[in-house]
Design an enzyme around this catalytic site. Sequence first.
Site, PDB file in Angstrom:
ATOM      1  N   GLU A  69       0.972  -1.065  -0.025  1.00  0.00           N
ATOM      2  CA  GLU A  69      -0.177   0.119  -0.002  1.00  0.00           C
ATOM      3  C   GLU A  69       0.908   1.148   0.067  1.00  0.00           C
ATOM      4  O   GLU A  69       1.798   1.163   0.904  1.00  0.00           O
ATOM      5  CB  GLU A  69      -0.894   0.025   1.253  1.00  0.00           C
ATOM      6  CG  GLU A  69      -1.542   1.130   1.514  1.00  0.00           C
ATOM      7  CD  GLU A  69      -2.409   1.089   2.985  1.00  0.00           C
ATOM      8  OE1 GLU A  69      -3.184   0.250   3.170  1.00  0.00           O
ATOM      9  OE2 GLU A  69      -2.032   1.927   3.741  1.00  0.00           O
ATOM     10  N   HIS A  89      -8.292   3.400  -2.585  1.00  0.00           N
ATOM     11  CA  HIS A  89      -9.294   3.321  -1.335  1.00  0.00           C
ATOM     12  C   HIS A  89     -10.307   4.448  -1.457  1.00  0.00           C
ATOM     13  O   HIS A  89     -10.087   5.682  -1.860  1.00  0.00           O
ATOM     14  CB  HIS A  89      -8.485   3.608  -0.134  1.00  0.00           C
ATOM     15  CG  HIS A  89      -7.374   2.437   0.283  1.00  0.00           C
ATOM     16  ND1 HIS A  89      -6.731   2.536   1.262  1.00  0.00           N
ATOM     17  CD2 HIS A  89      -6.986   1.492  -0.636  1.00  0.00           C
ATOM     18  CE1 HIS A  89      -6.176   1.187   1.237  1.00  0.00           C
ATOM     19  NE2 HIS A  89      -6.173   0.826   0.172  1.00  0.00           N
ATOM     20  N   HIS A 121     -12.144  -3.603  15.639  1.00  0.00           N
ATOM     21  CA  HIS A 121     -12.029  -2.062  15.467  1.00  0.00           C
ATOM     22  C   HIS A 121     -12.443  -1.425  16.708  1.00  0.00           C
ATOM     23  O   HIS A 121     -13.052  -2.156  17.592  1.00  0.00           O
ATOM     24  CB  HIS A 121     -13.421  -1.955  14.504  1.00  0.00           C
ATOM     25  CG  HIS A 121     -13.253  -0.207  14.060  1.00  0.00           C
ATOM     26  ND1 HIS A 121     -13.926   0.625  14.646  1.00  0.00           N
ATOM     27  CD2 HIS A 121     -12.438   0.438  13.104  1.00  0.00           C
ATOM     28  CE1 HIS A 121     -13.737   1.812  14.117  1.00  0.00           C
ATOM     29  NE2 HIS A 121     -12.834   1.518  13.297  1.00  0.00           N
ATOM     30  N   GLN A 147      -6.359  -5.021   9.312  1.00  0.00           N
ATOM     31  CA  GLN A 147      -5.456  -3.776  10.183  1.00  0.00           C
ATOM     32  C   GLN A 147      -4.005  -4.583  10.233  1.00  0.00           C
ATOM     33  O   GLN A 147      -4.029  -6.069  10.440  1.00  0.00           O
ATOM     34  CB  GLN A 147      -6.261  -3.593  11.283  1.00  0.00           C
ATOM     35  CG  GLN A 147      -5.498  -2.424  11.967  1.00  0.00           C
ATOM     36  CD  GLN A 147      -5.204  -1.201  11.050  1.00  0.00           C
ATOM     37  OE1 GLN A 147      -4.140  -1.410  10.530  1.00  0.00           O
ATOM     38  NE2 GLN A 147      -6.282  -0.274  11.283  1.00  0.00           N
ATOM     39  N   LYS A 162       8.423   4.579   2.543  1.00  0.00           N
ATOM     40  CA  LYS A 162       9.725   4.549   2.425  1.00  0.00           C
ATOM     41  C   LYS A 162       9.759   2.698   2.104  1.00  0.00           C
ATOM     42  O   LYS A 162       9.021   1.936   3.035  1.00  0.00           O
ATOM     43  CB  LYS A 162      10.586   4.578   3.812  1.00  0.00           C
ATOM     44  CG  LYS A 162      10.588   6.112   3.877  1.00  0.00           C
ATOM     45  CD  LYS A 162      12.015   6.525   4.470  1.00  0.00           C
ATOM     46  CE  LYS A 162      12.387   7.847   4.208  1.00  0.00           C
ATOM     47  NZ  LYS A 162      12.989   8.525   5.115  1.00  0.00           N
TER      48      LYS A 162
HETATM   49  P1  FAD Z   1     -16.924   0.042   9.080  1.00  0.00           P
HETATM   50  O1  FAD Z   1     -16.922  -1.314   8.533  1.00  0.00           O
HETATM   51  O2  FAD Z   1     -18.076   0.764   8.634  1.00  0.00           O
HETATM   52  O3  FAD Z   1     -16.813  -0.185  10.629  1.00  0.00           O
HETATM   53  C1  FAD Z   1     -16.687   0.952  11.315  1.00  0.00           C
HETATM   54  C2  FAD Z   1     -17.221   0.643  12.815  1.00  0.00           C
HETATM   55  O4  FAD Z   1     -18.279   0.600  12.949  1.00  0.00           O
HETATM   56  C3  FAD Z   1     -17.035  -0.852  13.582  1.00  0.00           C
HETATM   57  O5  FAD Z   1     -16.549  -0.564  14.805  1.00  0.00           O
HETATM   58  C4  FAD Z   1     -17.790  -1.657  13.265  1.00  0.00           C
HETATM   59  O6  FAD Z   1     -18.112  -2.639  13.983  1.00  0.00           O
HETATM   60  C5  FAD Z   1     -19.039  -0.796  13.248  1.00  0.00           C
HETATM   61  N1  FAD Z   1     -20.376  -0.977  12.375  1.00  0.00           N
HETATM   62  C6  FAD Z   1     -20.335  -1.266  11.052  1.00  0.00           C
HETATM   63  N2  FAD Z   1     -21.477  -1.479  10.592  1.00  0.00           N
HETATM   64  C7  FAD Z   1     -22.530  -1.051  11.818  1.00  0.00           C
HETATM   65  C8  FAD Z   1     -23.660  -0.685  11.726  1.00  0.00           C
HETATM   66  N3  FAD Z   1     -24.860  -1.065  11.029  1.00  0.00           N
HETATM   67  N4  FAD Z   1     -24.344  -0.692  13.026  1.00  0.00           N
HETATM   68  C9  FAD Z   1     -23.334  -0.243  14.044  1.00  0.00           C
HETATM   69  N5  FAD Z   1     -22.061  -0.260  14.026  1.00  0.00           N
HETATM   70  C10 FAD Z   1     -21.308  -0.708  12.874  1.00  0.00           C
HETATM   71  N6  FAD Z   1      -8.714   5.079   6.481  1.00  0.00           N
HETATM   72  C11 FAD Z   1      -8.375   6.095   5.562  1.00  0.00           C
HETATM   73  O7  FAD Z   1      -8.884   7.288   6.004  1.00  0.00           O
HETATM   74  N7  FAD Z   1      -8.062   6.016   4.298  1.00  0.00           N
HETATM   75  C12 FAD Z   1      -7.476   4.678   3.935  1.00  0.00           C
HETATM   76  O8  FAD Z   1      -6.826   4.749   2.702  1.00  0.00           O
HETATM   77  C13 FAD Z   1      -7.597   3.851   4.690  1.00  0.00           C
HETATM   78  N8  FAD Z   1      -7.137   2.259   4.328  1.00  0.00           N
HETATM   79  C14 FAD Z   1      -7.368   1.175   5.004  1.00  0.00           C
HETATM   80  C15 FAD Z   1      -7.054   0.048   4.785  1.00  0.00           C
HETATM   81  C16 FAD Z   1      -6.971  -1.055   5.492  1.00  0.00           C
HETATM   82  C17 FAD Z   1      -6.645  -2.372   5.096  1.00  0.00           C
HETATM   83  C18 FAD Z   1      -7.640  -0.751   6.941  1.00  0.00           C
HETATM   84  C19 FAD Z   1      -7.586  -1.782   7.965  1.00  0.00           C
HETATM   85  C20 FAD Z   1      -8.043   0.394   7.162  1.00  0.00           C
HETATM   86  C21 FAD Z   1      -7.864   1.654   6.534  1.00  0.00           C
HETATM   87  N9  FAD Z   1      -8.197   2.775   6.840  1.00  0.00           N
HETATM   88  C22 FAD Z   1      -8.238   3.919   5.911  1.00  0.00           C
HETATM   89  C23 FAD Z   1      -8.997   2.919   8.220  1.00  0.00           C
HETATM   90  C24 FAD Z   1     -10.396   3.025   8.474  1.00  0.00           C
HETATM   91  O9  FAD Z   1     -10.871   3.957   7.558  1.00  0.00           O
HETATM   92  C25 FAD Z   1     -10.765   3.034   9.649  1.00  0.00           C
HETATM   93  O10 FAD Z   1     -10.297   1.863  10.696  1.00  0.00           O
HETATM   94  C26 FAD Z   1     -12.280   3.129  10.044  1.00  0.00           C
HETATM   95  O11 FAD Z   1     -12.181   3.592  11.557  1.00  0.00           O
HETATM   96  C27 FAD Z   1     -13.335   2.034   9.745  1.00  0.00           C
HETATM   97  O12 FAD Z   1     -13.318   1.769   8.624  1.00  0.00           O
HETATM   98  P2  FAD Z   1     -14.274   0.479   8.043  1.00  0.00           P
HETATM   99  O13 FAD Z   1     -14.276   0.601   6.817  1.00  0.00           O
HETATM  100  O14 FAD Z   1     -13.733  -0.673   8.756  1.00  0.00           O
HETATM  101  O15 FAD Z   1     -15.584   0.756   9.050  1.00  0.00           O
END
Ligand code: FAD
Length: 317
Positions: free
Chosen positions: A19, A94, A183, A210, A305
């Site tokens: 990434e 992303h 999370h 993660q 890096k």
């Molecule tokens: P979700 O899947 O929506 O989950 C977020 C939280 O809400 C979780 O605690 C989940 O349990 C809960 N949840 C989900 N659905 C519901 C529902 N219907 N009701 C109640 N609770 C619910 N961030 C960036 O800003 N830019 C990036 O490019 C980026 N790349 C990433 C790449 C990877 C591989 C990973 C693992 C993370 C990345 N992140 C990035 C971070 C990510 O945006 C954060 O971790 C964010 O807080 C959660 O994203 P998610 O897509 O997992 O959210």
Amino acid sequence: MKVTDHIEKAKGETLFSFEIVPPVKGKNIQSLYDNIDPLMEFNPPFIDVTTSREEYIYKEKDGLLDKKMTRLRPGTVGICASLQHKYGVDTVPHVLCGGFTKEETEYMLVDCQYLGIENIMALRGDAMKEEKYFTPTKGGHTYASELVAQVQNLNEGKYLHDDIEMDNLPDFCIGVAGYPEKHMEAPSLQSDLKRLKEKVDAGADYVVTQMFFDNQKYFEFVEIAKAMGINIPIIPGIKPIAVKRHLNILPPVFKIDLPQDLIDAVDACIDNKAVRQVGIEWAIQQSKELKEAGVPVLHYYSMGKSDNVKAIARELF
Ligand code: FAD
């Protein structure tokens, strides 16, 4: 080509991917290429390009502070297109809920289709720096599962508002995030995995995790996910520790634990050069065990890096 097709084509061989983060606005893109060039000999089938949230900056104007919204690292889709063109590699932009309306997301997906980008990583995004909790953008999605559904709808020929028949349906392969140590906002790993299952049911094709530093956490996560009916590839995300500060930054920012052996080894280092070496060796051991366990891809967080990722890849691929 889709990430899932690359995995299928590899017939059980573990693939290498990484990434990258777009450069800060105004910086030359050549520095990005200089970090990617050394990794291309390991034949990554795809490269992920992150998206950064917008943030507020304050400018002094007539003795007052003027609050402006800006995006310091724009250009995700442009960089994806440029990498596809320059290296002939697939890319994964992303796409975030936070900071984008559903309409803006639709237009971006249309751009991706025109550019031949076939993969999308669908994410919610974190809270803005000033916020304690994530607040959905007006007109945007609240959870990544809703974003996955939007991409999947487009795959089925459904725009948000227009009843236009598509000549050429997109067929985006959709990645989503998974958290072996749960999370940070989820009440338990089990409830977080239920949410992951919702993303899969909405159309996700694969998961990228993660970062984690104890493989056992990944293995347990995959086992529970499978038991809950999540039967798509779960790609482990690996981050090599690079500086001593990481010991204090990574756990609170990503809500992950560091094994005591790793902490002790980093603590014993006299400088960051030695820390970098410890990080490389830890990541090599992690990667070897994961590869032996047959993970589909080893995905590295390069953070701009690449020398350490190259040192790791040399031992594995
Ligand atoms: P979700 O899947 O929506 O989950 C977020 C939280 O809400 C979780 O605690 C989940 O349990 C809960 N949840 C989900 N659905 C519901 C529902 N219907 N009701 C109640 N609770 C619910 N961030 C960036 O800003 N830019 C990036 O490019 C980026 N790349 C990433 C790449 C990877 C591989 C990973 C693992 C993370 C990345 N992140 C990035 C971070 C990510 O945006 C954060 O971790 C964010 O807080 C959660 O994203 P998610 O897509 O997992 O959210």
